[in-house]
Design an enzyme around this catalytic site. Structure first.
Site, short mmCIF file in Angstrom:
data_model
loop_
_atom_site.label_atom_id
_atom_site.label_comp_id
_atom_site.label_asym_id
_atom_site.label_seq_id
_atom_site.Cartn_x
_atom_site.Cartn_y
_atom_site.Cartn_z
N HIS A 97 0.83 -1.21 0.00
CA HIS A 97 0.00 0.00 0.00
C HIS A 97 0.87 1.26 0.00
O HIS A 97 0.59 2.22 -0.72
CB HIS A 97 -0.89 0.04 1.25
N LYS B 250 -16.53 -6.81 6.55
CA LYS B 250 -15.28 -7.37 7.07
C LYS B 250 -15.21 -7.13 8.57
O LYS B 250 -15.71 -6.11 9.06
CB LYS B 250 -14.07 -6.68 6.40
N ARG C 166 -2.44 -6.12 -8.29
CA ARG C 166 -1.36 -7.05 -7.99
C ARG C 166 -1.24 -8.17 -9.01
O ARG C 166 -0.18 -8.54 -9.42
CB ARG C 166 -1.55 -7.66 -6.60
N SER D 108 -3.18 -7.80 3.33
CA SER D 108 -3.24 -7.61 4.78
C SER D 108 -3.55 -8.93 5.48
O SER D 108 -2.97 -9.24 6.52
CB SER D 108 -4.30 -6.56 5.12
N1 COA Z 1 -0.31 -4.16 -2.08
C1 COA Z 1 -0.61 -5.07 -1.15
N2 COA Z 1 -1.86 -5.45 -0.85
C2 COA Z 1 -2.88 -4.86 -1.50
C3 COA Z 1 -2.64 -3.90 -2.48
C4 COA Z 1 -1.28 -3.54 -2.76
N3 COA Z 1 -0.96 -2.65 -3.69
N4 COA Z 1 -3.83 -3.51 -2.97
C5 COA Z 1 -4.78 -4.20 -2.33
N5 COA Z 1 -4.20 -5.02 -1.43
C6 COA Z 1 -4.89 -5.98 -0.57
C7 COA Z 1 -5.38 -5.43 0.71
O1 COA Z 1 -4.41 -5.53 1.72
C8 COA Z 1 -6.59 -6.29 0.99
O2 COA Z 1 -6.21 -7.47 1.60
P1 COA Z 1 -7.21 -8.29 2.52
O3 COA Z 1 -8.40 -8.61 1.69
O4 COA Z 1 -6.37 -9.43 2.87
O5 COA Z 1 -7.56 -7.41 3.66
C9 COA Z 1 -7.10 -6.67 -0.36
O6 COA Z 1 -6.06 -6.46 -1.25
C10 COA Z 1 -8.29 -5.90 -0.76
O7 COA Z 1 -7.95 -4.53 -0.74
P2 COA Z 1 -8.87 -3.38 -0.15
O8 COA Z 1 -8.35 -2.14 -0.74
O9 COA Z 1 -8.95 -3.44 1.31
O10 COA Z 1 -10.19 -3.73 -0.84
P3 COA Z 1 -11.62 -3.76 -0.42
O11 COA Z 1 -12.16 -4.95 -1.08
O12 COA Z 1 -11.84 -3.60 1.03
O13 COA Z 1 -12.15 -2.47 -1.19
C11 COA Z 1 -13.06 -0.27 -1.31
C12 COA Z 1 -12.07 -1.21 -0.65
C13 COA Z 1 -13.10 0.99 -0.47
C14 COA Z 1 -12.58 0.12 -2.68
C15 COA Z 1 -14.42 -0.96 -1.45
O14 COA Z 1 -14.66 -1.76 -0.31
C16 COA Z 1 -15.55 0.04 -1.57
O15 COA Z 1 -15.69 0.74 -2.52
N6 COA Z 1 -16.39 0.09 -0.53
C17 COA Z 1 -17.48 1.07 -0.39
C18 COA Z 1 -18.82 0.49 -0.71
C19 COA Z 1 -19.11 0.71 -2.17
O16 COA Z 1 -19.07 1.80 -2.68
N7 COA Z 1 -19.41 -0.38 -2.84
C20 COA Z 1 -19.68 -0.39 -4.25
C21 COA Z 1 -18.39 -0.53 -5.02
S1 COA Z 1 -18.67 -0.51 -6.74
#
Ligand code: COA
Length: 160
Positions: free
Chosen positions: A17, A41, A90, A129
């Site tokens: 990140h 989550k 990724r 994560s």
């Molecule tokens: N390097 C390392 N790990 C990474 C990474 C990177 N560059 N990019 C993502 N990851 C990992 C994260 O650590 C996470 O790991 P985990 O699942 O083991 O915790 C995983 O990839 C998912 O990443 P994250 O960014 O936490 O994704 P998310 O699925 O929680 O999405 C939002 C986050 C905010 C984009 C999404 O939940 C969201 O938009 N939520 C709001 C509700 C909404 O609007 N929904 C409609 C969407 S169209």
């Protein structure tokens, strides 16, 4: 002035990140790291703890700040008038999920707001994560994959 949002759960933030944050901070005038409270989550760290850790890690990046939000990403993005939303990619497996989210968001974003994807640096392409938490919980080594202050906080959680 172009401002972008880099959103995610950051439970906790990893070096993957941080790599995206550092690179995106050079592409936009202002970058907000948006920590989401995702009701689907069960996080290890509270939103406040996640924000605090990130704040400590961005002290050398003056155009980066941290915020948190709940609810629809597009509502937060539209309200705060971001120009772009940054995501790290990724592997090809991320692509399926990301394209669906980007296309759905495109329907919901105000005109002109773009999703921007940065390819994760290869040394971080296998980390998430969850995998970090699992390895630390089982006393495995994650040196170089998370910042030392984050490693300490994870260890504290699992020692309780
Ligand atoms: N390097 C390392 N790990 C990474 C990474 C990177 N560059 N990019 C993502 N990851 C990992 C994260 O650590 C996470 O790991 P985990 O699942 O083991 O915790 C995983 O990839 C998912 O990443 P994250 O960014 O936490 O994704 P998310 O699925 O929680 O999405 C939002 C986050 C905010 C984009 C999404 O939940 C969201 O938009 N939520 C709001 C509700 C909404 O609007 N929904 C409609 C969407 S169209």
């Amino acid at each position: 002035m172009k401002k972008a949002l880099y959103s995610g759960s950051f439970d906790p933030i990893t070096n993957g990140h941080l790599d995206i944050i550092t690179r995106a901070s050079k592409m936009f005038d202002k970058l907000t790291v948006g920590v989401i409270h995702n009701p689907n989550k069960t996080p290890l760290f509270s939103v406040e703890e996640r924000v605090e850790m990130i704040n400590k890690l961005i002290v050398d990046l003056p155009n980066v700040k941290v915020d948190n939000f709940t609810g629809l990403l597009a509502d937060y993005v539209n309200k705060n008038k971001f120009n772009a939303v940054v995501r790290g990619l990724r592997a090809t497996t991320d692509f399926e999920y990301e394209i669906q989210m980007a296309q759905m968001n495109a329907e919901l974003f105000s005109p002109g707001i773009e999703s921007v994807f940065l390819m994760t640096s290869p040394q971080y392409s296998f980390i998430s994560s969850s995998v970090i938490k699992e390895v630390v919980a089982l006393n495995g080594k994650v040196d170089g994959l998370v910042p030392p202050i984050v490693l300490e906080e994870i260890k504290k959680k699992y020692s309780k």
